[in-house]
Scaffold this active site. Sequence first.
Site, mmCIF file in Angstrom:
data_model
loop_
_atom_site.group_PDB
_atom_site.id
_atom_site.type_symbol
_atom_site.label_atom_id
_atom_site.label_comp_id
_atom_site.label_asym_id
_atom_site.label_seq_id
_atom_site.Cartn_x
_atom_site.Cartn_y
_atom_site.Cartn_z
ATOM 1 N N ASP A 280 -8.787 -5.600 3.994
ATOM 2 C CA ASP A 280 -10.217 -5.315 4.195
ATOM 3 C C ASP A 280 -11.106 -6.461 3.719
ATOM 4 O OD1 ASP A 280 -9.603 -2.823 5.231
ATOM 5 O OD2 ASP A 280 -9.809 -1.795 3.303
ATOM 6 N N LYS B 166 -12.642 3.411 -2.796
ATOM 7 C CA LYS B 166 -12.697 4.339 -1.646
ATOM 8 C C LYS B 166 -11.331 4.982 -1.401
ATOM 9 C CE LYS B 166 -13.828 2.600 2.533
ATOM 10 N NZ LYS B 166 -12.838 2.877 3.599
ATOM 11 N N SER B 167 -10.270 4.189 -1.439
ATOM 12 C CA SER B 167 -8.927 4.735 -1.182
ATOM 13 C C SER B 167 -8.581 5.818 -2.194
ATOM 14 C CB SER B 167 -7.879 3.623 -1.303
ATOM 15 O OG SER B 167 -8.029 2.690 -0.265
ATOM 16 N N ARG C 92 -8.213 10.117 -1.816
ATOM 17 C CA ARG C 92 -6.967 10.756 -2.266
ATOM 18 C C ARG C 92 -7.228 11.792 -3.344
ATOM 19 N NH1 ARG C 92 -5.797 5.960 -0.062
ATOM 20 N NH2 ARG C 92 -3.694 5.445 0.699
ATOM 21 N N ARG D 239 -10.333 4.469 17.551
ATOM 22 C CA ARG D 239 -9.215 3.898 16.792
ATOM 23 C C ARG D 239 -7.911 4.648 17.059
ATOM 24 N NH1 ARG D 239 -11.214 2.958 10.751
ATOM 25 N NH2 ARG D 239 -9.206 1.886 10.640
HETATM 26 C C1 S3P Z 1 -6.413 2.306 3.308
HETATM 27 C C2 S3P Z 1 -5.492 1.543 3.958
HETATM 28 C C3 S3P Z 1 -5.847 0.408 4.826
HETATM 29 C C4 S3P Z 1 -7.289 -0.059 4.605
HETATM 30 C C5 S3P Z 1 -8.237 1.095 4.516
HETATM 31 C C6 S3P Z 1 -7.847 2.013 3.375
HETATM 32 C C7 S3P Z 1 -5.944 3.444 2.484
HETATM 33 O O1 S3P Z 1 -5.720 0.818 6.171
HETATM 34 O O2 S3P Z 1 -7.691 -0.928 5.622
HETATM 35 O O3 S3P Z 1 -9.563 0.649 4.311
HETATM 36 O O4 S3P Z 1 -6.748 3.984 1.693
HETATM 37 O O5 S3P Z 1 -4.764 3.819 2.599
HETATM 38 P P1 S3P Z 1 -4.284 0.788 6.952
HETATM 39 O O6 S3P Z 1 -3.405 1.784 6.318
HETATM 40 O O7 S3P Z 1 -4.612 1.138 8.367
HETATM 41 O O8 S3P Z 1 -3.810 -0.621 6.813
#
Ligand code: S3P
Length: 442
Positions: free
Chosen positions: A319, A24-25, A29, A123
């Site tokens: 996560d 997902k990250s 991006r 949030r």
């Molecule tokens: C993510 C960073 C994390 C993670 C999120 C994805 C990212 O959050 O919990 O699911 O893709 O950079 P935080 O940056 O708030 O720790």
Amino acid sequence: MTPAGLTAHRGGPLRGRVRAPGDKSISHRALIFGALASGVTEVEGLLEGEDVKRSAAAMRAFGASVERLGEGHWRVEGKGGFAEPADVIDCGNAGTGVRLIMGAAAGFDLAATFTGDASLRGRPMNRVMKPLIDMGAKFLGRSNGRLPLTLQGGNLTRLEYRLPEPSAQVKSAVLLAGLHATGGAHVIEPEATRDHTERMLRGFGAQVLVEDRAGVRHIELPGGQSLSGTRVRVPGDPSSAAFPIVAALIVPGSEVTVEGVLLNPLRTGLFATLLEMGADLTITNEREESGELVGDITARYGPLRGVSVPPERAPSMIDEYPILAVAAAHAEGATQMRGIGEMRVKESDRIALMAAGLAASGIAVEEEPEGLIVLGTARANHPAKGGAQVVTKGDHRIAMSHLVMGLASDQPITVDEPEMIATSFPTFVSMIQGLGGSLTEV
Ligand code: S3P
């Protein structure tokens, strides 16, 4: 019709080989970087979850051409910058989407209004607004930095920013804003967080200098740089792979292999912890894809013991604590998870919801302001009582964690809002069923 709930029942062993959905990250991006770049970016293995689809729509709204060519195969044509969107940008449930896009958009002379679902509107956005304001962006929003809010971007100047909380989203927002700030940006990370932004900036042709100074990471993005389109192959998401893996560890007789899992050391804290718990996990076929290490992970059922998770490991598995808590519920002895205050500001307050859900299934837990202790069972892999009706507050990982728990509990476990699972893992239900797990709609 959308089902009101989903129930997991105890059944036979889970067996088979599956492929983890795209990370997902990295998927968010790939779309955002592709839209900021000049030229064409082709993405393979993109996660087609709701969160990422929101980012795709947002990139179109900021002027990029974004097309789906086939399953997980997307083409993005960026214009080398963002144009002002004609309507509100709705990022749905996605914290990563909204925070990274705000950073990316802040460097351009445009106004953009962002919103999201009820969870995202609750949030904190001030963690990204603060550094972006220091760089020259302006915001108008609700109290305590809650969405909806409007960004007025443009005319940014260099910022040297020390992250107050270990957040890859905040780091990424500052670096993306730095691309269009006079003098670039410099981020100081006392605790290392996932580095996909730094790696991908390089993949798109930018120079990023990373230095470790006495255990503190310094990330320098020199100013005056632009991105050029490239190819991105998205590896499998370790945060999603975690669910079939833990299911195999706790359902008697199981053996499951998840292929193509991202093994970036800043993401693999869960696997390190499970190994310390005595889990039968093996990694094979390690290889490099698009600058990231990936491998196939095989998990077999076996006894687990409770451990104390080092707090400094939190950023590399933030996560994964909900599903770790499920593994801990089947382990002999207590598992202590501390230094996890960030869990309270995720898609839900995950410490509170895991504590409530496990307690409702007969597992003894202790909740702390920044910690969770799961007392586990007297004998390893003793089934939990189960029977919980879990309120997920629309949090996909709370839902999937409890469903995995239900596969190994005496009584079925039901979760509400099961449609939210599609934000990160649209194939979760079919994958678990394909492995032999029993999930039924209610
Ligand atoms: C993510 C960073 C994390 C993670 C999120 C994805 C990212 O959050 O919990 O699911 O893709 O950079 P935080 O940056 O708030 O720790």
